[in-house]
Design an enzyme around this catalytic site. Structure first.
Site, mmCIF file in Angstrom:
data_model
loop_
_atom_site.group_PDB
_atom_site.id
_atom_site.type_symbol
_atom_site.label_atom_id
_atom_site.label_comp_id
_atom_site.label_asym_id
_atom_site.label_seq_id
_atom_site.Cartn_x
_atom_site.Cartn_y
_atom_site.Cartn_z
ATOM 1 C CG ASP A 38 3.055 6.932 -2.150
ATOM 2 O OD1 ASP A 38 2.930 5.749 -1.787
ATOM 3 O OD2 ASP A 38 3.426 7.253 -3.285
ATOM 4 C CG HIS A 56 2.342 -0.079 6.159
ATOM 5 N ND1 HIS A 56 2.213 0.800 5.106
ATOM 6 C CD2 HIS A 56 2.518 -1.312 5.615
ATOM 7 C CE1 HIS A 56 2.292 0.123 3.959
ATOM 8 N NE2 HIS A 56 2.484 -1.141 4.251
ATOM 9 N NE ARG A 91 0.185 -2.208 -0.653
ATOM 10 C CZ ARG A 91 0.211 -1.132 0.135
ATOM 11 N NH1 ARG A 91 0.122 -1.269 1.422
ATOM 12 N NH2 ARG A 91 0.334 0.066 -0.395
ATOM 13 C CG LEU A 148 -9.328 17.873 12.414
ATOM 14 C CD1 LEU A 148 -9.275 19.058 11.464
ATOM 15 C CD2 LEU A 148 -7.918 17.340 12.691
#
Length: 260
Positions: A38, A56, A91, A148
Protein backbone atom coordinates in the site's frame (compact mmCIF):
# COMPACT_ATOMS: atom_id res chain seq x y z
CA UNK A 1 11.18 17.01 -7.56
CA UNK A 2 12.41 15.49 -4.30
CA UNK A 3 14.92 12.68 -4.76
CA UNK A 4 14.35 9.28 -3.20
CA UNK A 5 16.83 8.53 -0.43
CA UNK A 6 19.32 5.70 -0.61
CA UNK A 7 19.20 5.06 3.12
CA UNK A 8 20.24 1.65 4.34
CA UNK A 9 22.78 0.61 1.70
CA UNK A 10 26.07 0.95 3.61
CA UNK A 11 28.24 -1.70 5.30
CA UNK A 12 26.71 -1.15 8.75
CA UNK A 13 23.25 -1.74 7.30
CA UNK A 14 24.40 -5.00 5.68
CA UNK A 15 26.02 -6.04 8.95
CA UNK A 16 22.74 -5.47 10.77
CA UNK A 17 20.81 -7.35 8.06
CA UNK A 18 23.10 -10.37 8.43
CA UNK A 19 22.76 -10.22 12.21
CA UNK A 20 18.97 -10.44 11.97
CA UNK A 21 19.21 -13.27 9.45
CA UNK A 22 21.44 -15.29 11.79
CA UNK A 23 18.98 -14.77 14.64
CA UNK A 24 16.09 -16.38 12.75
CA UNK A 25 15.13 -19.91 13.75
CA UNK A 26 14.42 -21.71 10.47
CA UNK A 27 11.71 -23.91 11.95
CA UNK A 28 9.76 -20.83 13.07
CA UNK A 29 9.90 -18.90 9.80
CA UNK A 30 6.33 -18.57 8.43
CA UNK A 31 5.43 -21.03 5.69
CA UNK A 32 2.96 -18.65 4.00
CA UNK A 33 3.28 -14.84 3.97
CA UNK A 34 0.58 -12.57 2.57
CA UNK A 35 1.58 -9.05 1.52
CA UNK A 36 -0.67 -6.03 1.13
CA UNK A 37 1.47 -3.43 -0.60
CA UNK A 38 0.00 0.00 0.00
CA UNK A 39 1.10 3.59 -0.50
CA UNK A 40 2.27 3.50 -4.11
CA UNK A 41 0.21 6.54 -5.09
CA UNK A 42 1.31 8.51 -2.03
CA UNK A 43 4.94 7.64 -2.81
CA UNK A 44 4.59 9.00 -6.36
CA UNK A 45 2.84 12.13 -5.11
CA UNK A 46 5.47 12.82 -2.44
CA UNK A 47 8.26 12.52 -5.01
CA UNK A 48 6.51 15.00 -7.31
CA UNK A 49 5.53 12.62 -10.09
CA UNK A 50 2.50 13.66 -12.13
CA UNK A 51 1.25 10.10 -12.52
CA UNK A 52 0.47 7.33 -10.05
CA UNK A 53 1.94 4.90 -12.57
CA UNK A 54 5.43 5.76 -11.31
CA UNK A 55 4.41 4.58 -7.85
CA UNK A 56 2.73 1.42 -9.12
CA UNK A 57 5.78 0.54 -11.20
CA UNK A 58 8.10 1.13 -8.23
CA UNK A 59 5.77 -0.96 -6.08
CA UNK A 60 5.83 -3.82 -8.60
CA UNK A 61 9.63 -3.75 -8.66
CA UNK A 62 9.62 -3.84 -4.86
CA UNK A 63 7.33 -6.87 -4.88
CA UNK A 64 9.75 -8.79 -7.08
CA UNK A 65 12.50 -7.88 -4.62
CA UNK A 66 10.24 -8.85 -1.69
CA UNK A 67 9.67 -12.30 -3.18
CA UNK A 68 13.43 -12.81 -3.35
CA UNK A 69 13.72 -11.94 0.34
CA UNK A 70 10.97 -14.45 1.15
CA UNK A 71 12.62 -17.18 -0.91
CA UNK A 72 15.98 -16.54 0.72
CA UNK A 73 14.71 -17.00 4.31
CA UNK A 74 12.68 -20.13 3.56
CA UNK A 75 9.12 -18.86 3.09
CA UNK A 76 7.39 -21.31 0.74
CA UNK A 77 4.16 -19.49 -0.24
CA UNK A 78 3.59 -15.76 -0.80
CA UNK A 79 0.28 -14.09 -1.66
CA UNK A 80 0.46 -10.59 -3.15
CA UNK A 81 -2.61 -8.34 -3.17
CA UNK A 82 -2.20 -6.46 -6.46
CA UNK A 83 -5.70 -5.45 -7.60
CA UNK A 84 -9.06 -5.75 -5.90
CA UNK A 85 -12.46 -5.91 -7.53
CA UNK A 86 -13.13 -2.50 -5.98
CA UNK A 87 -10.01 -1.14 -7.73
CA UNK A 88 -11.41 -2.32 -11.04
CA UNK A 89 -14.52 -0.24 -10.51
CA UNK A 90 -13.21 2.85 -8.72
CA UNK A 91 -9.78 3.70 -10.16
CA UNK A 92 -9.37 6.51 -12.68
CA UNK A 93 -9.46 4.99 -16.17
CA UNK A 94 -5.89 6.01 -17.11
CA UNK A 95 -4.45 4.96 -13.77
CA UNK A 96 -6.23 1.63 -14.05
CA UNK A 97 -4.97 1.09 -17.59
CA UNK A 98 -1.41 1.77 -16.43
CA UNK A 99 -1.83 -0.52 -13.43
CA UNK A 100 -3.17 -3.39 -15.54
CA UNK A 101 -0.16 -3.11 -17.84
CA UNK A 102 2.26 -3.07 -14.90
CA UNK A 103 0.61 -6.15 -13.34
CA UNK A 104 0.85 -8.00 -16.67
CA UNK A 105 4.57 -7.18 -16.89
CA UNK A 106 5.10 -8.31 -13.30
CA UNK A 107 3.26 -11.61 -13.79
CA UNK A 108 5.20 -12.40 -16.93
CA UNK A 109 8.50 -11.51 -15.27
CA UNK A 110 7.79 -13.61 -12.19
CA UNK A 111 6.98 -16.63 -14.35
CA UNK A 112 10.55 -16.49 -15.64
CA UNK A 113 12.19 -15.96 -12.22
CA UNK A 114 14.11 -18.80 -10.53
CA UNK A 115 11.86 -21.86 -10.16
CA UNK A 116 8.89 -19.93 -8.85
CA UNK A 117 5.36 -21.15 -9.43
CA UNK A 118 2.79 -18.45 -10.23
CA UNK A 119 -0.93 -18.78 -9.59
CA UNK A 120 -3.67 -16.27 -10.29
CA UNK A 121 -6.24 -15.95 -7.52
CA UNK A 122 -9.28 -13.88 -8.40
CA UNK A 123 -11.99 -13.65 -11.03
CA UNK A 124 -10.42 -13.86 -14.48
CA UNK A 125 -13.76 -13.04 -16.09
CA UNK A 126 -13.67 -9.60 -14.43
CA UNK A 127 -10.34 -8.72 -16.05
CA UNK A 128 -9.48 -7.39 -19.51
CA UNK A 129 -8.86 -10.30 -21.87
CA UNK A 130 -5.16 -9.48 -22.37
CA UNK A 131 -4.35 -9.43 -18.64
CA UNK A 132 -6.34 -12.63 -18.07
CA UNK A 133 -4.32 -14.26 -20.86
CA UNK A 134 -0.97 -13.14 -19.40
CA UNK A 135 -1.93 -14.46 -15.96
CA UNK A 136 -3.10 -17.78 -17.42
CA UNK A 137 0.12 -18.09 -19.46
CA UNK A 138 2.26 -17.36 -16.37
CA UNK A 139 0.36 -20.00 -14.42
CA UNK A 140 0.70 -22.59 -17.17
CA UNK A 141 4.38 -21.79 -17.79
CA UNK A 142 5.22 -22.45 -14.13
CA UNK A 143 2.80 -25.31 -13.51
CA UNK A 144 5.58 -27.85 -12.86
CA UNK A 145 7.88 -25.51 -10.92
CA UNK A 146 8.69 -26.55 -7.37
CA UNK A 147 10.14 -23.37 -5.90
CA UNK A 148 8.42 -20.46 -4.16
CA UNK A 149 4.66 -20.54 -4.75
CA UNK A 150 3.43 -17.04 -5.66
CA UNK A 151 -0.27 -16.19 -5.53
CA UNK A 152 -1.16 -13.05 -7.49
CA UNK A 153 -4.45 -11.66 -6.21
CA UNK A 154 -5.76 -9.74 -9.22
CA UNK A 155 -9.44 -8.92 -9.63
CA UNK A 156 -9.76 -10.32 -6.13
CA UNK A 157 -12.22 -9.82 -3.29
CA UNK A 158 -12.40 -11.89 -0.12
CA UNK A 159 -16.18 -11.80 0.19
CA UNK A 160 -16.57 -12.69 -3.48
CA UNK A 161 -14.14 -15.58 -3.04
CA UNK A 162 -16.29 -17.04 -0.24
CA UNK A 163 -19.42 -16.64 -2.38
CA UNK A 164 -17.69 -18.38 -5.28
CA UNK A 165 -16.60 -21.21 -2.97
CA UNK A 166 -20.15 -21.77 -1.72
CA UNK A 167 -21.50 -21.70 -5.27
CA UNK A 168 -18.89 -24.28 -6.28
CA UNK A 169 -19.87 -26.54 -3.39
CA UNK A 170 -23.56 -26.28 -4.26
CA UNK A 171 -22.89 -27.01 -7.93
CA UNK A 172 -20.76 -30.05 -7.08
CA UNK A 173 -23.36 -31.33 -4.63
CA UNK A 174 -26.06 -30.94 -7.25
CA UNK A 175 -24.04 -32.85 -9.84
CA UNK A 176 -23.67 -35.67 -7.35
CA UNK A 177 -27.44 -35.78 -6.85
CA UNK A 178 -27.51 -34.59 -3.26
CA UNK A 179 -30.27 -32.50 -1.68
CA UNK A 180 -29.91 -29.05 -0.14
CA UNK A 181 -30.90 -30.52 3.21
CA UNK A 182 -28.03 -33.01 3.02
CA UNK A 183 -25.62 -30.25 2.04
CA UNK A 184 -26.71 -28.01 4.90
CA UNK A 185 -26.18 -30.86 7.35
CA UNK A 186 -22.75 -31.83 6.03
CA UNK A 187 -21.16 -28.46 5.20
CA UNK A 188 -17.90 -27.80 7.09
CA UNK A 189 -15.32 -25.01 7.22
CA UNK A 190 -12.79 -27.44 5.73
CA UNK A 191 -15.07 -28.01 2.75
CA UNK A 192 -15.37 -24.29 2.10
CA UNK A 193 -11.59 -23.95 2.41
CA UNK A 194 -11.06 -26.58 -0.27
CA UNK A 195 -13.17 -24.58 -2.75
CA UNK A 196 -11.48 -21.22 -2.23
CA UNK A 197 -9.12 -19.85 -4.89
CA UNK A 198 -6.27 -21.01 -2.64
CA UNK A 199 -7.73 -24.46 -2.09
CA UNK A 200 -5.07 -27.01 -1.14
CA UNK A 201 -2.68 -24.36 0.17
CA UNK A 202 -1.89 -23.60 3.81
CA UNK A 203 -3.49 -20.47 5.23
CA UNK A 204 -1.18 -17.46 5.64
CA UNK A 205 0.79 -17.50 8.87
CA UNK A 206 1.73 -13.84 8.58
CA UNK A 207 0.01 -10.91 6.86
CA UNK A 208 2.12 -7.79 6.25
CA UNK A 209 0.78 -4.40 5.18
CA UNK A 210 2.81 -1.34 4.28
CA UNK A 211 2.14 2.43 4.63
CA UNK A 212 0.91 2.26 8.22
CA UNK A 213 -2.63 1.23 7.27
CA UNK A 214 -4.18 -1.33 9.61
CA UNK A 215 -7.08 -2.98 7.84
CA UNK A 216 -7.72 -6.10 5.76
CA UNK A 217 -9.35 -4.42 2.74
CA UNK A 218 -11.21 -7.62 1.77
CA UNK A 219 -8.00 -9.67 1.43
CA UNK A 220 -7.99 -13.38 2.32
CA UNK A 221 -10.82 -12.92 4.81
CA UNK A 222 -11.41 -16.63 5.32
CA UNK A 223 -7.79 -17.71 5.20
CA UNK A 224 -6.48 -15.08 7.64
CA UNK A 225 -8.82 -16.03 10.49
CA UNK A 226 -5.84 -17.16 12.59
CA UNK A 227 -3.03 -15.23 10.90
CA UNK A 228 -0.58 -12.97 12.65
CA UNK A 229 -0.43 -9.35 11.41
CA UNK A 230 2.48 -6.96 11.04
CA UNK A 231 2.13 -3.33 9.92
CA UNK A 232 5.02 -1.35 8.42
CA UNK A 233 5.06 2.45 8.31
CA UNK A 234 7.08 2.59 5.07
CA UNK A 235 5.21 3.23 1.84
CA UNK A 236 5.25 0.24 -0.50
CA UNK A 237 8.17 1.24 -2.77
CA UNK A 238 10.23 2.28 0.27
CA UNK A 239 10.00 -1.12 1.97
CA UNK A 240 13.49 -2.29 2.94
CA UNK A 241 14.86 -5.75 3.52
CA UNK A 242 15.40 -4.82 7.16
CA UNK A 243 11.67 -4.03 7.50
CA UNK A 244 10.87 -7.47 6.11
CA UNK A 245 13.37 -9.25 8.34
CA UNK A 246 12.06 -7.44 11.42
CA UNK A 247 8.57 -8.66 10.52
CA UNK A 248 9.82 -12.24 10.22
CA UNK A 249 11.80 -11.96 13.46
CA UNK A 250 8.77 -10.55 15.26
CA UNK A 251 6.64 -13.43 13.96
CA UNK A 252 9.12 -16.07 15.14
CA UNK A 253 8.93 -14.64 18.66
CA UNK A 254 5.15 -14.70 18.92
CA UNK A 255 3.14 -17.35 20.73
CA UNK A 256 0.41 -18.23 18.23
CA UNK A 257 -2.91 -19.01 19.85
CA UNK A 258 -5.07 -19.85 16.82
CA UNK A 259 -8.14 -18.16 18.22
CA UNK A 260 -7.57 -19.23 21.81
Amino acid sequence: MREATNEGRGPLYRLYINRIRRSLVAERVPHHVAMMIDGNRRWARQLGFDSAAHGHRAGAAKMQEFLGWCDDVGVRVVSLYLLSNDNLRKRDSQELADLLEIIAELADGLSRERDWRVKHVGRADQLPAELARVLADAQERTRDHTGLHVNLAVGYGGRGEIVDAVRSIIAQHEREGGSLEELAASLTPEQIGEHLYTGGQPDPDLVIRTSGEQRLSDFLLWQSAHSEFYFVEALGPDLREVDFLRAIRDYTRRDRRFGG
